[in-house]
Scaffold this active site. Structure first.
Site, PDB file in Angstrom:
ATOM      1  N   HIS A  73       3.440   3.720  -7.796  1.00  0.00           N
ATOM      2  CA  HIS A  73       3.638   2.500  -6.998  1.00  0.00           C
ATOM      3  C   HIS A  73       2.372   1.657  -7.080  1.00  0.00           C
ATOM      4  O   HIS A  73       1.421   2.016  -7.767  1.00  0.00           O
ATOM      5  CB  HIS A  73       3.925   2.869  -5.542  1.00  0.00           C
ATOM      6  CG  HIS A  73       2.940   3.851  -4.976  1.00  0.00           C
ATOM      7  ND1 HIS A  73       1.741   3.471  -4.422  1.00  0.00           N
ATOM      8  CD2 HIS A  73       2.960   5.207  -4.914  1.00  0.00           C
ATOM      9  CE1 HIS A  73       1.076   4.553  -4.024  1.00  0.00           C
ATOM     10  NE2 HIS A  73       1.793   5.617  -4.325  1.00  0.00           N
ATOM     11  N   THR A 103      -1.072   3.478  -0.150  1.00  0.00           N
ATOM     12  CA  THR A 103      -1.047   4.127   1.166  1.00  0.00           C
ATOM     13  C   THR A 103      -2.000   3.502   2.183  1.00  0.00           C
ATOM     14  O   THR A 103      -1.609   3.223   3.314  1.00  0.00           O
ATOM     15  CB  THR A 103      -1.372   5.625   1.003  1.00  0.00           C
ATOM     16  OG1 THR A 103      -0.395   6.204   0.139  1.00  0.00           O
ATOM     17  CG2 THR A 103      -1.346   6.342   2.343  1.00  0.00           C
ATOM     18  N   HIS A 140       4.983   2.024   1.229  1.00  0.00           N
ATOM     19  CA  HIS A 140       5.275   1.420  -0.071  1.00  0.00           C
ATOM     20  C   HIS A 140       6.520   2.091  -0.624  1.00  0.00           C
ATOM     21  O   HIS A 140       6.979   3.109  -0.090  1.00  0.00           O
ATOM     22  CB  HIS A 140       4.111   1.581  -1.059  1.00  0.00           C
ATOM     23  CG  HIS A 140       3.625   2.999  -1.199  1.00  0.00           C
ATOM     24  ND1 HIS A 140       4.320   3.967  -1.894  1.00  0.00           N
ATOM     25  CD2 HIS A 140       2.518   3.630  -0.718  1.00  0.00           C
ATOM     26  CE1 HIS A 140       3.669   5.108  -1.849  1.00  0.00           C
ATOM     27  NE2 HIS A 140       2.573   4.949  -1.126  1.00  0.00           N
TER      28      HIS A 140
END
Length: 556
Positions: free
Chosen positions: A497, A90, A364
């Site tokens: 992620h 992030t 992302h």
């Protein structure tokens, strides 16, 4: 006596042609002058946290006409858009969107990272030199000071002699602080806990504006403490897996991860507002607050361009809890589509349909839940640090006589202790390579690169190119791990992620509004291209660390 004409007919025609040519050149020059820049009254930047590109296509038939479809059918769709660095998380994501560059340049190398210069762990937006505004907690002690370059929002403020406003809004502090840049008029984020308030930092202001206090007192947060039911008939959600499965997390007090989600904490009106973030209602309250900011801050009300940066964070919380293939993710995006339609309606009314420009992207993507992939006989798995830690410790003791040669492990990067390396009379390059070869032998590791390789080579494609764009010489580690595709350092439920793999890099990029063409492209675009594209549209300077390229096809 007949008076003879001063000009023959051919001469007259030639004169007309010359006059037409001159006038045409004047018009062309005028058109060139007017097209040197476009001046929307407002630019709106939207980042949807953890949005994979295929969420756009997978759920498309369920979307209404005024949200995602408005972007796609009236705007411009970059179908092959990618993050060109790792880690894909992030903090770096939001920063790269707004700076037009990568962590190698802007310095935000993770959400958290090991600060090797000061030997401490740091958070991308934390700053103890400032205090919270709107809460007695430390949740507002934030600033963008770790970001080393300017943002597109900074450049717009500078270009307009600080007369253009920038307001940044997100549930997450980093989702507001980093897009707002160094010069934002305000950045607001949602403090959950038992308060449920929008707060800020003394970096921006000494007290909240009255309209923010009024919003916090309005009962909006309380109104979203309600059961989460599906927006549509769950039986029509055929684009996602079964509602009850073993790949999803649970809210406290839940027995199964199924609709409706109505745990006591979620329904309690006076406690645990943090839970709102993990439901689509977090996006709804973000939309409510953004629309209120649009009105109360008079954004887009004059000829000087303003900027509204919005990040929708609940998509990330839901993805982490339930995973890419869940009914919950599908419902969250269908509800976000309605929130986008509400936002467009407010922009049309308050700014004017032809007077604003919007882009939408993500920070992302996300991997399918590895345990689900394994059950589908697709190569996938999890990192077993507990088992490999023993093997790695034994290797370090045998090779170097001490485990302390490794000083820290952060964002899949090992940091060496330079003093111990020197005391052992070893070459740093050789130590990096030796440890890298050891790590490469571990089952969950796909490949390993060293800091020396990042320094000495200029990669132009593939995984090493992505790693190098994320490698900051002053902040990154000595050995960089890449996990095998489908492998995660995470729990057995929900998605995550951070990798350089395509499922984490392929994200949407949509443009709409003033100065934007209608159409699409399958040519590769990259996240750092967004800021210079907006800068070119506005006719302003690129951000100071910019490495991206304007996407010419997008602009009229």
């Amino acid at each position: 006596m007949k008076i003879r004409s001063l000009f023959s007919f051919p001469t007259f025609i030639l004169a007309l042609l010359i006059a037409f040519s001159v006038n045409s050149q004047k018009r062309d020059k005028t058109e060139e002058t007017t097209q040197i820049k476009v001046s929307p009254k407002l630019v709106v930047g939207i980042v949807v946290d953890q949005m994979r590109y295929d969420y756009l296509t997978r759920f498309y038939e369920h979307y209404g006409d005024d949200g995602f479809k408005r972007f796609v059918e009236e705007g411009y769709n970059c179908k092959n858009n990618h993050f060109n660095y790792a880690p894909t998380s992030t903090g770096p994501g939001h920063t790269s969107v707004y700076t037009g560059t990568t962590p190698a340049t802007h310095g935000i190398i993770g959400n958290n990272w090991y600060d090797k210069e000061n030997d401490i762990d740091v958070y991308c937006a934390s700053d103890d030199t400032y205090n919270s505004v709107g809460t007695a907690s430390d949740a507002g002690k934030m600033s963008p000071h770790r970001m080393t370059v300017t943002t597109i929002t900074d450049e717009l403020r500078l270009h307009t002699q600080m007369r253009g406003k920038t307001i940044a809004i997100a549930l997450k502090d980093r989702g507001a602080v980093l897009p707002g840049g160094h010069t934002a008029n305000a950045a607001y984020w949602f403090h959950g806990g038992d308060e449920g308030k929008w707060i800020s930092s003394t970096y921006y202001m000494n007290q909240l504006p009255k309209w923010v206090d009024d919003f916090n007192s309005s009962g909006k947060a309380q109104s979203y403490k309600k059961a989460w039911t599906t927006l549509g008939d769950i039986n029509t959600y055929l684009e996602s897996g079964p509602d009850n499965n073993g790949y999803e997390g649970l809210f406290q007090d839940e027995v199964t991860p199924t609709f409706p989600h109505s745990t006591p904490n979620l329904l309690d009106k006076t406690r645990d507002y943090e839970l709102i973030k993990a439901t689509p209602y977090g996006n709804s309250i973000t939309t409510d607050f953004a629309i209120e900011a649009l009105k109360q801050e008079n954004l887009g009300k004059d000829a000087i361009t303003d900027f509204l940066a919005i990040s929708f964070s609940s998509t990330d919380y839901v993805g982490h809890k339930y995973g890419v293939n869940s009914k919950e993710i599908q419902d969250t995006y269908l509800r976000l589509d309605e929130d986008l339609a509400r936002l467009f309606k407010a922009l049309d009314k308050n700014v004017g349909k032809e007077e604003y420009t919007v882009f939408l992207t993500a920070d992302h993507g996300a991997v399918e839940v590895p345990s689900y992939l394994k059950d589908q006989r697709i190569p996938a798995g999890y990192v077993d640090y507990e088992t490999t830690q023993t093997k790695f410790s034994e290797f370090l003791k045998f090779k170097y006589g001490t485990e302390d040669i490794i000083k820290n492990f952060s964002n899949l990067q090992f940091f060496l202790d330079d003093k111990i390396v020197k005391n052992l009379d070893l070459e740093l390059k050789n130590v990096q390579e030796t440890i890298a070869l050891e790590l490469l032998s571990y089952d969950y590791v796909d490949r390993v690169y060293t800091g020396y390789q990042m320094w000495q080579n200029d990669y132009t494609s593939g995984i090493p190119y992505i790693l190098q764009n994320g490698f900051n010489q002053k902040r990154s580690g000595d050995i960089l791990l890449v996990l095998k595709p489908g492998t995660a350092s995470y729990g057995s439920t929900g998605s995550t992620h951070g990798s350089p793999q395509v499922y984490d890099t392929h994200c949407p990029l949509l443009f709409y509004g003033k100065g934007i063409k209608q159409g699409s492209t399958v040519a590769r675009t990259e996240i750092p291209d967004i800021a210079p594209t907006i800068a070119t549209l506005l006719g302003i300077s690129f951000p100071s660390g910019n490495t991206g390229q304007p996407i010419a096809e997008v602009l009229e």
